[in-house]
Design a protein around this motif. Structure first.
Motif, PDB file in Angstrom:
ATOM      1  N   ASP A  82       0.837  -1.212   0.000  1.00 13.41           N
ATOM      2  CA  ASP A  82       0.000   0.000   0.000  1.00 13.41           C
ATOM      3  C   ASP A  82       0.867   1.256   0.000  1.00 13.41           C
ATOM      4  OD1 ASP A  82      -1.719   2.140   0.457  1.00 13.41           O
ATOM      5  OD2 ASP A  82      -3.000   1.027   1.847  1.00 13.41           O
ATOM      6  N   HIS A  84      -0.694   4.024  -1.376  1.00 12.67           N
ATOM      7  CA  HIS A  84      -1.750   5.040  -1.458  1.00 12.67           C
ATOM      8  C   HIS A  84      -1.755   5.905  -0.193  1.00 12.67           C
ATOM      9  CE1 HIS A  84      -5.565   6.902  -2.392  1.00 12.67           C
ATOM     10  NE2 HIS A  84      -6.115   6.441  -1.282  1.00 12.67           N
ATOM     11  N   THR A 154      -9.446  -1.961  -4.415  1.00 14.20           N
ATOM     12  CA  THR A 154      -8.196  -1.293  -4.043  1.00 14.20           C
ATOM     13  C   THR A 154      -7.916  -0.153  -5.003  1.00 14.20           C
ATOM     14  OG1 THR A 154      -7.073  -3.015  -5.310  1.00 14.20           O
ATOM     15  CG2 THR A 154      -7.078  -3.252  -2.924  1.00 14.20           C
ATOM     16  N   PRO A 155      -7.508   0.982  -4.469  1.00  9.17           N
ATOM     17  CA  PRO A 155      -7.158   2.115  -5.337  1.00  9.17           C
ATOM     18  C   PRO A 155      -5.794   1.890  -6.001  1.00  9.17           C
ATOM     19  CG  PRO A 155      -6.762   2.685  -3.040  1.00  9.17           C
ATOM     20  CD  PRO A 155      -7.342   1.297  -3.044  1.00  9.17           C
ATOM     21  N   VAL A 158      -2.195   0.317  -4.567  1.00  7.76           N
ATOM     22  CA  VAL A 158      -2.446  -0.726  -3.563  1.00  7.76           C
ATOM     23  C   VAL A 158      -2.522  -2.041  -4.327  1.00  7.76           C
ATOM     24  CG1 VAL A 158      -4.035  -1.631  -1.821  1.00  7.76           C
ATOM     25  CG2 VAL A 158      -3.652   0.843  -2.009  1.00  7.76           C
TER      26      VAL A 158
END
Lengths: 252, 252
Positions: A82, A84, A154-155, A158
Motif C-alpha cells: 500500500d 496510497h 483497491t485504489p 495498492v
C-alpha cells in the motif's frame, strides 16, 4: 528449545480447515501481531483486507485457481502493498501529488512495500500458529490481479500480493524438508562455486524424492530441481509489470 | 496471551548491542527458523549470508549510512533474493539458460523472491527475539548495492535486500505505536474514502507527536505524515531499476 521456536519449526501449510470462523478477538490479535513487525523507515506500507463474505471468497478461490481452502477456512486475509496511504500523508502535509510521484512510483519503494507486507504477514502467521490455528499462503491471487483489485476495490498503488487462509486444521499435513543449510546459509560471502552448489541440490533431490515416495506410496518421486525446472520453463504471471504500471507503479 | 504472541507484540528495534557474539548453535536455530517459513511454490528463492569478519562489517556499516550497530552486534545476517539457484536447478535438469530466462527475469519472480526472503527473515527475527536477543533490520545496505554485491560476491540474480543485526541488547528501546487498526485492516474491501483515511492519519499524528515529545523531553513532536511527506518528497535509491537490470533482472 522454547515454545516459540517449536511453533516456528513445526510449520506446515494447512489446506483443509474445519468449518469454524475465527473470533473478532483472534483476528485482532493476528492483525496487531502483523503490525508489530519492523517496517522500513516506519512507512508501514501495507494494508490487510479481511474477507468473510461467502460469495467474495468463492470468487477469490476461483480466481486463485479453484483452491477450495481459499473459500473454506476460518478467515481469509489479503495482504496488499500500500503506497496510497503515503500519497494521502503527503496531501495532509500540503504537498502536490507530482512532488512525490518519483519516489512513490519507484522500484525501490515497491520493493519496500512488498517486504513490509511480507514481514507483517509472517508475524500474523506465527501468532496464528501459536494459537493452534493453521495457515496457507495464497500466491494464486496474483493469477488475475485485474479481477482481484476490482473485487477488493483497491485504489491505485495498492497491490494485493497474497492471500492468507487461517483456520482450525481439519487434516494433518506433512512437513517438506527445506534446502540444505549450507545451500541457504553462506558465511562471509556468497559461495561462488556453482558445482558445489549443484552437488548440494542433487543431494537434496534424493531427500525430496524420498519424501514424495513416502507420501504417495511410491507413485511420485519428484526431484526439487525437476519441479523448479518445470516451473521456470513455463513463465507465469508475465502481465505483472504491465499490471503494476496500470496501477500507478511504473517502477522507474 | 501466549508467550509467542507476547514476544511478537513486544518487538522493538535494538540499535545498541553488547560485545558478545552469537554461538554457532544460535545461528543455526535462527537460520533453520528462517527456512521453516512458507515459500511460494516451494521455490525457496533466498539466501542468507552471515558476516562476522570485522573489516567487512565496518565496510557494510559505512555503506549502510555509518550506522555503528551494523558493525557492532552479535551477528550480522544479509538476506538476499536468490534466483541464481533456480538457474542451477534448471541446468541440472538439462535446460538451456535461454529456456528459463523469461520466467526467472520477470517482475513476478522477483516479487516472489523478495516476499520469500522477507517471510524467512521475519521467522529469524521472532526466533531470535524469543531467545532474548534483539534485532534491527538494515535497509541501508540498499544505498549502494554495487559495492555491497562486490563485497558479498553475489552472482547475477542474487540481490542483497536488507541486513539483520542480531545480538544481546545493550540499551532498552521504546516501542513506536503503529497506525490505527482500522487504517491497516479493512473489512471485505478497501475503504474507498480518502477523507476518512486522512482523519485516521491525523488522529495518529497526535499519538506519534506525543511519543516523540516524551522521548525527547519536548524537543521533537514529529507528525507521522510529516515524516512520510519528507521521505517521499526526497526520492532515494532511484538507481534500483537499473541496478537490478545490470544484475540480470530486467523485470519484464
Amino acid at each position: 528449545m522454547n515454545e516459540t521456536i517449536q511453533t516456528i519449526l513445526n510449520h506446515r501449510s494447512i489446506r483443509s480447515f474445519e468449518d469454524k470462523k475465527l473470533t473478532g478477538e483472534q483476528i485482532e490479535v493476528i492483525v496487531k501481531s502483523a503490525q508489530a513487525a519492523s517496517t522500513s523507515s516506519f512507512i508501514q506500507a501495507y494494508t490487510i483486507i479481511g474477507i468473510t463474505d461467502r460469495e467474495k471468497k468463492e470468487k477469490l478461490a476461483e480466481l486463485a485457481g479453484h483452491q477450495r481452502y481459499v473459500a473454506e477456512n476460518g478467515h481469509l486475509f489479503v495482504f496488499c502493498s500500500d503506497l496510497h496511504r503515503h500519497k494521502l500523508a503527503a496531501e495532509i502535509e500540503g504537498l502536490e501529488t507530482e512532488d512525490i510521484l518519483t519516489s512513490i512510483e519507484s522500484t525501490e519503494m515497491f520493493m519496500v512495500s512488498c517486504i513490509d507486507a511480507a514481514l507483517a504477514a509472517q508475524n500474523a502467521v506465527i501468532a496464528a500458529e501459536s494459537m493452534g490455528l493453521g495457515i496457507c499462503y495464497i500466491g494464486g491471487i496474483r493469477n488475475n490481479l485485474h479481477e482481484v483489485t476490482k473485487l477488493l476495490k483497491t485504489p491505485d498503488r495498492v497491490i494485493p500480493l497474497f492471500g492468507l487462509c487461517v483456520g482450525y486444521p481439519a487434516k494433518a499435513a506433512a512437513q517438506k524438508q527445506r534446502l540444505p543449510f549450507e545451500n541457504i546459509y553462506h558465511q562471509e560471502a556468497y559461495v561462488q562455486d556453482d558445482e558445489a552448489l549443484k552437488e548440494q541440490l542433487k543431494q537434496y533431490n534424493h531427500d525430496i524424492a524420498a519424501y514424495y515416495k513416502e507420501r504417495t506410496g511410491g507413485k511420485r518421486a519428484d526431484r526439487w530441481t525437476e519441479q523448479i525446472a518445470s516451473k521456470v520453463s513455463h513463465p507465469t504471471r508475465m502481465y505483472m509489470k504491465q499490471f503494476l504500471q496500470s496501477k500507478g507503479l511504473p517502477l522507474d
